[in-house]
Write an enzyme that holds these catalytic residues in place. Sequence first.
Site, PDB file in Angstrom:
ATOM      1  N   VAL A 167      60.288 122.022  46.766  1.00 62.00           N
ATOM      2  CA  VAL A 167      61.281 122.407  47.899  1.00 62.00           C
ATOM      3  C   VAL A 167      60.503 123.648  48.568  1.00 62.00           C
ATOM      4  O   VAL A 167      60.533 123.911  49.715  1.00 62.00           O
ATOM      5  CB  VAL A 167      62.639 122.809  47.531  1.00 62.00           C
ATOM      6  CG1 VAL A 167      63.685 123.242  48.615  1.00 62.00           C
ATOM      7  CG2 VAL A 167      63.100 121.479  46.798  1.00 62.00           C
ATOM      8  N   ARG A 180      56.097 134.014  37.859  1.00 58.46           N
ATOM      9  CA  ARG A 180      55.126 135.271  37.332  1.00 58.46           C
ATOM     10  C   ARG A 180      54.640 135.999  38.203  1.00 58.46           C
ATOM     11  O   ARG A 180      54.272 137.218  38.027  1.00 58.46           O
ATOM     12  CB  ARG A 180      54.307 134.477  36.451  1.00 58.46           C
ATOM     13  CG  ARG A 180      54.719 133.856  35.058  1.00 58.46           C
ATOM     14  CD  ARG A 180      53.580 133.237  34.186  1.00 58.46           C
ATOM     15  NE  ARG A 180      53.329 132.006  35.060  1.00 58.46           N
ATOM     16  CZ  ARG A 180      52.207 131.762  35.177  1.00 58.46           C
ATOM     17  NH1 ARG A 180      51.086 132.581  34.605  1.00 58.46           N
ATOM     18  NH2 ARG A 180      51.463 130.647  35.801  1.00 58.46           N
ATOM     19  N   LYS A 223      71.380 125.844  42.695  1.00 57.93           N
ATOM     20  CA  LYS A 223      72.804 125.698  42.365  1.00 57.93           C
ATOM     21  C   LYS A 223      73.241 127.044  41.382  1.00 57.93           C
ATOM     22  O   LYS A 223      74.218 127.415  41.416  1.00 57.93           O
ATOM     23  CB  LYS A 223      73.262 124.705  41.901  1.00 57.93           C
ATOM     24  CG  LYS A 223      73.382 123.319  42.930  1.00 57.93           C
ATOM     25  CD  LYS A 223      73.348 122.010  42.096  1.00 57.93           C
ATOM     26  CE  LYS A 223      71.860 121.507  41.383  1.00 57.93           C
ATOM     27  NZ  LYS A 223      70.943 121.044  42.213  1.00 57.93           N
ATOM     28  N   GLU A 244      64.353 114.582  35.704  1.00 59.65           N
ATOM     29  CA  GLU A 244      63.537 115.881  35.037  1.00 59.65           C
ATOM     30  C   GLU A 244      62.515 115.149  33.943  1.00 59.65           C
ATOM     31  O   GLU A 244      63.016 113.844  33.340  1.00 59.65           O
ATOM     32  CB  GLU A 244      64.539 116.652  34.494  1.00 59.65           C
ATOM     33  CG  GLU A 244      65.542 117.307  35.493  1.00 59.65           C
ATOM     34  CD  GLU A 244      64.817 118.311  36.494  1.00 59.65           C
ATOM     35  OE1 GLU A 244      63.864 119.000  35.855  1.00 59.65           O
ATOM     36  OE2 GLU A 244      64.785 118.292  37.652  1.00 59.65           O
ATOM     37  N   LYS A 279      77.514 120.678  41.307  1.00 56.60           N
ATOM     38  CA  LYS A 279      77.821 120.271  42.746  1.00 56.60           C
ATOM     39  C   LYS A 279      79.205 120.243  43.009  1.00 56.60           C
ATOM     40  O   LYS A 279      79.817 120.826  43.999  1.00 56.60           O
ATOM     41  CB  LYS A 279      77.134 119.220  43.213  1.00 56.60           C
ATOM     42  CG  LYS A 279      75.680 119.101  43.080  1.00 56.60           C
ATOM     43  CD  LYS A 279      74.751 118.010  43.433  1.00 56.60           C
ATOM     44  CE  LYS A 279      73.056 118.276  43.234  1.00 56.60           C
ATOM     45  NZ  LYS A 279      72.512 117.022  43.319  1.00 56.60           N
TER      46      LYS A 279
HETATM   47  N1  NAP Z   1      63.844 118.514  44.529  1.00 57.67           N
HETATM   48  C1  NAP Z   1      65.004 118.000  45.348  1.00 57.67           C
HETATM   49  O1  NAP Z   1      64.992 116.985  45.775  1.00 57.67           O
HETATM   50  C2  NAP Z   1      66.126 118.866  45.236  1.00 57.67           C
HETATM   51  C3  NAP Z   1      67.221 118.374  46.005  1.00 57.67           C
HETATM   52  C4  NAP Z   1      67.932 119.379  46.003  1.00 57.67           C
HETATM   53  C5  NAP Z   1      68.142 120.703  45.627  1.00 57.67           C
HETATM   54  N2  NAP Z   1      67.165 121.022  44.883  1.00 57.67           N
HETATM   55  C6  NAP Z   1      67.130 122.558  44.454  1.00 57.67           C
HETATM   56  O2  NAP Z   1      66.067 123.207  44.817  1.00 57.67           O
HETATM   57  C7  NAP Z   1      65.307 124.092  43.844  1.00 57.67           C
HETATM   58  C8  NAP Z   1      63.971 124.009  43.784  1.00 57.67           C
HETATM   59  O3  NAP Z   1      63.774 122.613  43.427  1.00 57.67           O
HETATM   60  P1  NAP Z   1      62.075 122.209  43.090  1.00 57.67           P
HETATM   61  O4  NAP Z   1      62.201 120.981  42.817  1.00 57.67           O
HETATM   62  O5  NAP Z   1      61.301 122.623  44.200  1.00 57.67           O
HETATM   63  O6  NAP Z   1      61.817 122.726  41.797  1.00 57.67           O
HETATM   64  P2  NAP Z   1      60.422 123.402  41.309  1.00 57.67           P
HETATM   65  O7  NAP Z   1      59.135 122.537  42.005  1.00 57.67           O
HETATM   66  O8  NAP Z   1      60.440 123.127  39.793  1.00 57.67           O
HETATM   67  O9  NAP Z   1      60.156 124.511  41.654  1.00 57.67           O
HETATM   68  C9  NAP Z   1      60.747 125.837  41.205  1.00 57.67           C
HETATM   69  C10 NAP Z   1      60.067 127.096  41.721  1.00 57.67           C
HETATM   70  O10 NAP Z   1      60.588 128.177  41.274  1.00 57.67           O
HETATM   71  C11 NAP Z   1      59.833 129.249  40.641  1.00 57.67           C
HETATM   72  N3  NAP Z   1      60.399 129.872  39.758  1.00 57.67           N
HETATM   73  C12 NAP Z   1      60.913 129.545  38.428  1.00 57.67           C
HETATM   74  N4  NAP Z   1      61.484 130.795  37.844  1.00 57.67           N
HETATM   75  C13 NAP Z   1      61.499 131.848  38.669  1.00 57.67           C
HETATM   76  C14 NAP Z   1      61.958 132.996  38.787  1.00 57.67           C
HETATM   77  N5  NAP Z   1      62.548 133.566  37.851  1.00 57.67           N
HETATM   78  N6  NAP Z   1      61.654 133.809  39.937  1.00 57.67           N
HETATM   79  C15 NAP Z   1      60.854 133.233  40.970  1.00 57.67           C
HETATM   80  N7  NAP Z   1      60.500 132.067  41.075  1.00 57.67           N
HETATM   81  C16 NAP Z   1      60.909 131.388  39.983  1.00 57.67           C
HETATM   82  C17 NAP Z   1      59.000 128.372  40.033  1.00 57.67           C
HETATM   83  O11 NAP Z   1      57.490 129.064  39.700  1.00 57.67           O
HETATM   84  P3  NAP Z   1      56.261 128.439  39.282  1.00 57.67           P
HETATM   85  O12 NAP Z   1      55.435 127.713  40.284  1.00 57.67           O
HETATM   86  O13 NAP Z   1      55.439 129.823  38.583  1.00 57.67           O
HETATM   87  O14 NAP Z   1      56.734 127.619  38.020  1.00 57.67           O
HETATM   88  C18 NAP Z   1      58.499 127.272  41.212  1.00 57.67           C
HETATM   89  O15 NAP Z   1      57.903 127.821  42.176  1.00 57.67           O
HETATM   90  C19 NAP Z   1      66.139 123.904  42.443  1.00 57.67           C
HETATM   91  O16 NAP Z   1      67.215 124.740  42.236  1.00 57.67           O
HETATM   92  C20 NAP Z   1      66.872 122.458  42.627  1.00 57.67           C
HETATM   93  O17 NAP Z   1      67.807 121.858  41.881  1.00 57.67           O
HETATM   94  C21 NAP Z   1      65.908 120.189  44.764  1.00 57.67           C
END
Ligand code: NAP
Length: 358
Positions: free
Chosen positions: A14, A46, A127, A211, A226
């Site tokens: 995202v 990190r 969330k 997941e 949600k």
């Molecule tokens: N994917 C979807 O379709 C979707 C839909 C609705 C809502 N969302 C929400 O959007 C959010 C992101 O989803 P995603 O699919 O992009 O997840 P993702 O691919 O797992 O990316 C999460 C990102 O957050 C970073 N991160 C983790 N812990 C952190 C911290 N303490 N400080 C700063 N950065 C940190 C990770 O860093 P690293 O890169 O170093 O691991 C990664 O870059 C989630 O909350 C998800 O529930 C997603």
Amino acid sequence: MKTIPLIQFGLGGVGRAVVQRVLASRDDFEWRYGLQLIYVAISDSRSAAIEPDGFSHAQLLTMLEAKAAGQSLADTEFGYARGELTDIIDVAGMDDAIVIDVTATEETTDALLLALRRGYGAALANKKPLAGPMEAFRALTGSGRLRYESTVGAGTPVIAMLRQAIIASHDPVQRIEGCFSGTLGFLTTGLEEGRSFSELVTEARALGFTEPDPRDDLGGMDVARKALILARTLGWPLELTNIPVEPLFPPELAEGSVDDFMAALPQLDEDYRQKVAAARAQDKTLRYVATLAEGQASVRLQEVPVASALGQLRGSDNLAAFHTEVYNQTPLVLQGRGAGVHGTAAGVLADIVALADK
Ligand SMILES: NC(=O)c1ccc[n+]([C@@H]2O[C@H](COP(=O)([O-])OP(=O)(O)OC[C@H]3O[C@@H](n4cnc5c(N)ncnc54)[C@H](OP(=O)(O)O)[C@@H]3O)[C@@H](O)[C@H]2O)c1
């Protein structure tokens, strides 16, 4: 021209889609809104990269490529191993900034609160900070400078509809029903088409719809968060523990490895086949539904009439049906894509524009 500095936490699927959308919108937003969005800080789990004058287009593309290749920001020439997220707010500090939280952790809460105290805006797809204690929800949302459209419905404007069409018109809510999981929508549609539960979960996992541990989706907690966010938006002071959640697997499968869980799935096939047949005998079908009514919320697999809006929903689309005093005969229904990084990023960008306009 109004320049808004952006500070982004998270550069996963995202997060990268948000950066791409901000870059793609630049010319349009400059003439349309007189708005220039510049990235002054980006952080992953990190590391971080900070540039008070704003990163160039080319620098941002380099970061996106590095992250898409599985690297850390610290592996690029701009990044460094970071300390606390609150330090990033301090270092990047400037007026009118907007913090974007596209992580999946509650660890961002303190930094978001600090940013809000500084008068910054915040746009969340994450969330978790909003699904902690009610007190934290109030602290985060009380100023009106934190927006969270993409936390429910992945960018389909469920929160905007609730706020503008229902809350702002003082239209009492009788019931809200919704399907808010693209993954569980894929499963229930597949069950309706006669496919087995184990086959569907295996396919959803292989396609990256779940997941790595599919129990994180099948357990229903993501949908419960949600429902909680919607309830709290209505002003209902619920905690996550107040929401009954029915997982799609029995308690004995909650323990053990992912491989054990996947191997045990065929045991559930016959039960689901019978549930589908029992529903079909009454012109109904199965959907994983969040229900909010009379100050309470619940999340469970439910039989719904095939002819209803929920029954007609297909695949990973999400749907919210608002039954209110005004919409008492026919509910106000909003339907749209319920998963995917681009829709989610679109909701985040719309929140950024709304905050920049304040
Ligand atoms: N994917 C979807 O379709 C979707 C839909 C609705 C809502 N969302 C929400 O959007 C959010 C992101 O989803 P995603 O699919 O992009 O997840 P993702 O691919 O797992 O990316 C999460 C990102 O957050 C970073 N991160 C983790 N812990 C952190 C911290 N303490 N400080 C700063 N950065 C940190 C990770 O860093 P690293 O890169 O170093 O691991 C990664 O870059 C989630 O909350 C998800 O529930 C997603």
